[in-house]
Scaffold this motif. Structure first.
Motif, PDB file in Angstrom:
ATOM      1  N   UNK A   5       0.802  -1.226  -0.043  1.00 24.07           N
ATOM      2  CA  UNK A   5       0.053   0.032   0.099  1.00 24.07           C
ATOM      3  C   UNK A   5       1.016   1.391  -0.012  1.00 24.07           C
ATOM      4  N   UNK A   6       0.688   2.356  -0.977  1.00 26.13           N
ATOM      5  CA  UNK A   6       1.243   3.434  -1.102  1.00 26.13           C
ATOM      6  C   UNK A   6       0.443   4.398  -0.341  1.00 26.13           C
ATOM      7  N   UNK A   7       1.146   4.902   0.828  1.00 24.95           N
ATOM      8  CA  UNK A   7       0.564   5.962   1.589  1.00 24.95           C
ATOM      9  C   UNK A   7       0.953   7.422   1.137  1.00 24.95           C
ATOM     10  N   UNK A   8       0.148   8.263   1.210  1.00 28.08           N
ATOM     11  CA  UNK A   8       0.486   9.518   0.409  1.00 28.08           C
ATOM     12  C   UNK A   8      -0.015  10.760   1.292  1.00 28.08           C
ATOM     13  N   UNK A   9       1.056  11.766   1.197  1.00 22.37           N
ATOM     14  CA  UNK A   9       0.582  12.997   2.002  1.00 22.37           C
ATOM     15  C   UNK A   9       0.780  14.256   1.014  1.00 22.37           C
ATOM     16  N   UNK A  28      11.613   8.207   6.409  1.00 25.25           N
ATOM     17  CA  UNK A  28      12.669   7.319   6.506  1.00 25.25           C
ATOM     18  C   UNK A  28      13.346   7.036   7.828  1.00 25.25           C
ATOM     19  N   UNK A  29      13.258   8.109   8.757  1.00 21.45           N
ATOM     20  CA  UNK A  29      13.560   7.949  10.196  1.00 21.45           C
ATOM     21  C   UNK A  29      12.389   7.024  10.634  1.00 21.45           C
ATOM     22  N   UNK A  41      10.281   4.914   0.075  1.00 25.84           N
ATOM     23  CA  UNK A  41       9.848   6.221   0.092  1.00 25.84           C
ATOM     24  C   UNK A  41      10.099   6.893  -1.096  1.00 25.84           C
ATOM     25  N   UNK A  42       9.403   8.235  -1.273  1.00 30.59           N
ATOM     26  CA  UNK A  42       9.819   9.068  -2.069  1.00 30.59           C
ATOM     27  C   UNK A  42       9.146  10.564  -2.170  1.00 30.59           C
ATOM     28  N   UNK A  43       9.122  11.413  -3.025  1.00 34.34           N
ATOM     29  CA  UNK A  43       8.620  12.575  -3.335  1.00 34.34           C
ATOM     30  C   UNK A  43       8.367  12.822  -4.519  1.00 34.34           C
ATOM     31  N   UNK A  44       7.145  13.423  -5.103  1.00 37.75           N
ATOM     32  CA  UNK A  44       7.108  13.521  -6.356  1.00 37.75           C
ATOM     33  C   UNK A  44       6.400  15.085  -6.686  1.00 37.75           C
ATOM     34  N   UNK A  51       2.854  18.980  -4.492  1.00 46.12           N
ATOM     35  CA  UNK A  51       3.932  17.836  -4.439  1.00 46.12           C
ATOM     36  C   UNK A  51       3.425  16.924  -3.331  1.00 46.12           C
ATOM     37  N   UNK A  52       3.765  15.739  -3.402  1.00 48.35           N
ATOM     38  CA  UNK A  52       3.404  14.425  -2.479  1.00 48.35           C
ATOM     39  C   UNK A  52       4.535  13.936  -2.161  1.00 48.35           C
ATOM     40  N   UNK A  53       4.555  13.471  -0.737  1.00 48.36           N
ATOM     41  CA  UNK A  53       5.641  12.476  -0.254  1.00 48.36           C
ATOM     42  C   UNK A  53       4.824  11.032  -0.180  1.00 48.36           C
ATOM     43  N   UNK A  54       5.602  10.047  -0.077  1.00 50.45           N
ATOM     44  CA  UNK A  54       4.925   8.555   0.048  1.00 50.45           C
ATOM     45  C   UNK A  54       5.962   7.490   0.687  1.00 50.45           C
ATOM     46  N   UNK A  55       4.984   6.684   1.340  1.00 47.58           N
ATOM     47  CA  UNK A  55       5.911   5.625   1.673  1.00 47.58           C
ATOM     48  C   UNK A  55       5.142   4.527   1.213  1.00 47.58           C
TER      49      UNK A  55
END
Length: 79
Positions: A5-9, A28-29, A41-44, A51-55
């Motif tokens: 599952x990709x959780x998105x902020x 990451x922490x 993890x990542x951001x786009x 923009x989004x950040x995800x894990x």
């Protein structure tokens, strides 16, 4: 094999790219502290105002991570 599952902020505004990039550091922490099995993890950057950040987490960890970190949304992760 369990689902991923990709959780998105979501971040909006002129500082959204920097905010998403910084949020990924905290994700990451969290993964390191909680010793989660996945470390995706990542951001786009969507555009200059969004923009989004995800894990990515597995099904069995999704509820605990969701409750702790409160992502804005989620989707099934496809590699």
């Amino acid at each position: 094999m369990s689902r991923k599952i990709k959780l998105i902020w979501d971040f909006r505004g002129p500082a959204s790219a920097k905010t998403a990039e910084h949020h990924e550091i905290h994700l990451k922490e969290y993964i390191a502290i909680e010793k989660l099995p996945l470390n995706i993890t990542g951001y786009k950057i969507i555009n200059d105002m969004q923009a989004i950040a995800f894990m990515v987490v597995t099904d069995e960890h999704m509820i605990a991570v969701r409750d702790a970190l409160k992502p804005h949304r989620g989707e099934v992760y496809v590699e």
